[in-house]
Design a protein around this motif. Structure first.
Motif, PDB file in Angstrom:
ATOM      1  N   PRO A  57      -9.176  11.821   6.515  1.00 37.94           N
ATOM      2  CA  PRO A  57      -9.055  11.046   5.272  1.00 37.94           C
ATOM      3  C   PRO A  57      -9.829   9.723   5.221  1.00 37.94           C
ATOM      4  CG  PRO A  57      -7.016  10.939   6.548  1.00 37.94           C
ATOM      5  CD  PRO A  57      -7.936  11.859   7.294  1.00 37.94           C
ATOM      6  N   VAL A  58     -10.068   9.056   6.371  1.00 31.27           N
ATOM      7  CA  VAL A  58     -10.687   7.721   6.333  1.00 31.27           C
ATOM      8  C   VAL A  58     -12.202   7.876   6.433  1.00 31.27           C
ATOM      9  CG1 VAL A  58     -10.837   5.456   7.431  1.00 31.27           C
ATOM     10  CG2 VAL A  58      -8.657   6.680   7.413  1.00 31.27           C
ATOM     11  N   SER A 113      -6.093   3.074   5.183  1.00 31.46           N
ATOM     12  CA  SER A 113      -4.888   3.894   5.115  1.00 31.46           C
ATOM     13  C   SER A 113      -4.330   3.968   3.695  1.00 31.46           C
ATOM     14  CB  SER A 113      -3.833   3.376   6.091  1.00 31.46           C
ATOM     15  OG  SER A 113      -3.624   1.995   5.910  1.00 31.46           O
ATOM     16  N   ALA A 114      -4.369   2.854   2.974  1.00 32.60           N
ATOM     17  CA  ALA A 114      -3.730   2.837   1.648  1.00 32.60           C
ATOM     18  C   ALA A 114      -4.379   3.830   0.688  1.00 32.60           C
ATOM     19  CB  ALA A 114      -3.778   1.421   1.067  1.00 32.60           C
ATOM     20  N   ASN A 115      -5.740   3.897   0.685  1.00 29.83           N
ATOM     21  CA  ASN A 115      -6.354   4.835  -0.265  1.00 29.83           C
ATOM     22  C   ASN A 115      -6.778   6.151   0.381  1.00 29.83           C
ATOM     23  OD1 ASN A 115      -8.673   4.028   1.081  1.00 29.83           O
ATOM     24  ND2 ASN A 115      -9.528   2.849  -0.607  1.00 29.83           N
ATOM     25  N   LEU A 120      -2.308  11.645   0.316  1.00 29.54           N
ATOM     26  CA  LEU A 120      -1.984  12.927   0.957  1.00 29.54           C
ATOM     27  C   LEU A 120      -0.486  13.089   1.191  1.00 29.54           C
ATOM     28  CD1 LEU A 120      -4.752  12.907   3.729  1.00 29.54           C
ATOM     29  CD2 LEU A 120      -4.850  13.953   1.455  1.00 29.54           C
ATOM     30  N   ALA A 121       0.278  12.031   0.948  1.00 27.82           N
ATOM     31  CA  ALA A 121       1.708  12.070   1.301  1.00 27.82           C
ATOM     32  C   ALA A 121       2.494  12.955   0.343  1.00 27.82           C
ATOM     33  CB  ALA A 121       2.274  10.656   1.285  1.00 27.82           C
ATOM     34  N   ALA A 126       8.487   6.982  -0.508  1.00 31.21           N
ATOM     35  CA  ALA A 126       8.740   5.910  -1.475  1.00 31.21           C
ATOM     36  C   ALA A 126       8.173   4.624  -0.892  1.00 31.21           C
ATOM     37  CB  ALA A 126      10.239   5.768  -1.714  1.00 31.21           C
ATOM     38  N   ILE A 127       7.361   3.932  -1.669  1.00 29.68           N
ATOM     39  CA  ILE A 127       6.772   2.674  -1.196  1.00 29.68           C
ATOM     40  C   ILE A 127       7.377   1.538  -2.006  1.00 29.68           C
ATOM     41  CG2 ILE A 127       4.644   1.344  -0.992  1.00 29.68           C
ATOM     42  CD1 ILE A 127       3.155   3.977  -0.699  1.00 29.68           C
TER      43      ILE A 127
END
Ligand SMILES: Cc1cc2nc3c(=O)[nH]c(=O)nc-3n(C[C@H](O)[C@H](O)[C@H](O)COP(=O)(O)OP(=O)(O)OC[C@H]3O[C@@H](n4cnc5c(N)ncnc54)[C@H](O)[C@@H]3O)c2cc1C
Length: 485
Positions: A57-58, A113-115, A120-121, A126-127
């Motif tokens: 993902p990164v 990580s954030a984008n 993908l979660a 819940a954030i």
């Protein structure tokens, strides 16, 4: 956004200090899982045998924007005996290279990580933004302590069904443990917190890379990144190009890197090795013993030097109205890879919920000081070597006429050393008897379901910027947690 990795030997070192399963063989795969590499320049990287991956993902990218005055970087280092390394993500970072940045090449924004991971979660994530955890709630049953949930600063309690994962980073994870009653008795008592678990390693063992730099005024025919400081028309045009997704100076990230041993940098490294030995004395701490061992290992970098475009020193960009305002610069940033100083971070006992008290203890021994001096002198040697010597007119900081003697270099280092923001080790993954806070499954000693998953668990500082290792740690943790649940 520097996106790199240390030598394989250093990840192996984490395993050797008491953490089975954490060596490079495993860890490389975990870092690869996170990675999606794109190179526009196929001369640099381009196949997965180089220790890079294309479907994580990164996003990692060799930047498409390389300033003209940076082109002499590789040949200059080559002429000083540093070989070009086009595969430095694969466990051998020694050499000179264009390093990847964690940039998404589809829009030239940071990939992180954030984008990269959060989209993908699953729906069960819940954030809660703008929400601060005050402590972890610990309960005790016949098997000992377990984390029952967390309490927020507004008093809200969130219960945990299985476990609590603490990822507040090297400066804030230790304090959350202390707030929860885990740590050194004296510190907790002073803060009026009841000690539940005696763990003196919490907040100790803080290690960081120190950074020192020299800066040069480029010849007028080169455009440095500094133009964005003084030419607002140009800056606005370039910003619009970047917004439109077109090649722009705003694409720029640092890309000219080099990693070397002391032997490669200064020739005879016996004085530095003797200083290190004297500084560590009879210490048996894992970080100390590994760093001493690594000093004699010619596969492990001890010095990183980055050519950073634009002025990035300590003196400051020339003020408006002074003769050098409107001129362009570049800086050579040196980072000492394994400083021996270890510091601490703890809660402020008079205000435990406030900012932590950080004592990085930088330059607290003669090895670190001499290493910083050698690193800075190396920057000047590189700058004054052809072809790089042909792109600048004067050394702006410290100044060729101002710093030359040993005493002057020492003063310069003492007044200009910075951090490169790589704190680790404050919840170290080490055996408890060796000052550890978490075990190899990242579980906090004395609990059965409280884990720390962040840079603080690294037991020994490595010769790399940290993000790829943090992603690797998170991937290992995910496997452990899924395996457990
Ligand atoms: C200025 C700077 C530049 C850097 N540049 C690079 C680079 O170019 N390349 C590279 O590889 N690395 C770089 N690093 C290092 C890298 O960013 C860190 O090593 C990495 O982010 C550490 O990840 P972490 O998860 O341990 O901690 P963090 O990324 O710090 O994450 C911790 C999170 O916990 C949150 N938090 C803390 N306390 C609480 C609380 N009580 N309640 C709720 N949330 C809380 C914080 O807000 C934060 O979001 C840089 C670091 C800095 C500071």
């Amino acid at each position: 956004m520097t996106y790199d990795r240390s030598s394989a030997t250093e990840y192996d070192g984490w395993e050797e200090v008491g953490n089975p399963g954490w060596g490079f063989d495993t860890f490389e795969g975990m870092m690869n899982r996170a990675e999606n590499f794109t190179s526009f320049n196929t001369k640099w990287y381009g196949n997965d045998e180089d220790g890079i991956n294309f479907d994580g993902p990164v996003r990692g990218t060799i930047n498409r924007f390389i300033p003209a005055h940076q082109k002499p970087w590789v040949p200059t280092l080559n002429s000083l005996g540093i070989k070009t390394n086009k595969a430095y993500m694969g466990g051998n970072p020694l050499g000179v290279m264009y390093s990847p940045s964690s940039i998404d090449p589809t829009h030239y924004n940071r990939s992180y990580s954030a984008n990269a991971y959060i989209p993908l979660a699953g729906r069960n994530l819940a954030i809660m933004t703008g929400t601060t955890v005050a402590k972890i709630n610990l309960k005790r049953d016949s098997h000992g302590y377990y984390a029952s949930g967390v309490m927020l600063t507004n008093g809200t309690v969130i219960n945990a069904n299985l476990e609590v994962i603490l990822s507040a980073g090297s400066f804030l994870s230790p304090g959350l443990l202390e707030m929860s009653g885990i740590g050194n008795k004296t510190i907790l008592a002073a803060a009026n917190i009841k000690q539940l678990i005696d763990l003196p390693g919490v907040g100790e063992n803080l290690q960081d890379h120190i950074r020192i730099q020299t800066s040069y005024q480029v010849k007028p025919n080169f455009t440095s990144f500094d133009i964005l400081r003084y030419n607002t028309t140009y800056a606005a045009e370039q910003l619009q190009l970047w917004i439109d997704g077109t090649y722009s100076i705003y694409d720029y990230t640092g890309s000219a890197y080099s990693f070397m041993t002391w032997k490669q940098a200064i020739g005879n490294d016996s004085t530095l090795r003797a200083l290190a030995k004297a500084a560590l004395g009879s210490s048996k701490h894992a970080a100390d013993t590994k760093k001493l061992e690594w000093l004699s290992d010619q596969s492990i970098p001890q010095l990183e030097i980055i050519m950073s475009d634009g002025y990035t020193g300590v003196k400051g960009y020339p003020a408006v109205g002074t003769p050098l305002y409107g001129k362009g610069f570049f800086s050579l940033l040196a980072a000492v890879m394994h400083p021996l100083s270890r510091g601490t971070v703890h809660i402020n006992v008079t205000n435990p919920l406030g900012k932590p008290i950080i004592d990085p203890n930088y330059l607290s021994n003669d090895y670190d000081l001499q290493a910083a001096i050698s690193a800075t002198k190396k920057c000047r040697q590189i700058a004054t070597t052809a072809p790089l010597s042909g792109v600048w007119d004067s050394e702006y900081e410290p100044g060729l006429d101002k710093v030359n003697t040993d005493a002057e270099w020492k003063d310069f280092v003492l007044s200009t050393t910075l951090t490169i923001y790589h704190p680790v080790g404050t919840c170290a993954m080490l055996p408890k008897k060796d000052g550890g806070v978490v075990d190899p499954k990242l579980v906090v000693y004395g609990t059965r379901n409280l884990r720390v998953v962040d840079a603080s668990i690294m037991p020994v500082l490595i010769s790399a910027h940290l993000q790829t290792a943090v992603y690797g740690i998170a991937e290992i943790a995910a496997d452990i947690i899924i395996g457990n649940s």
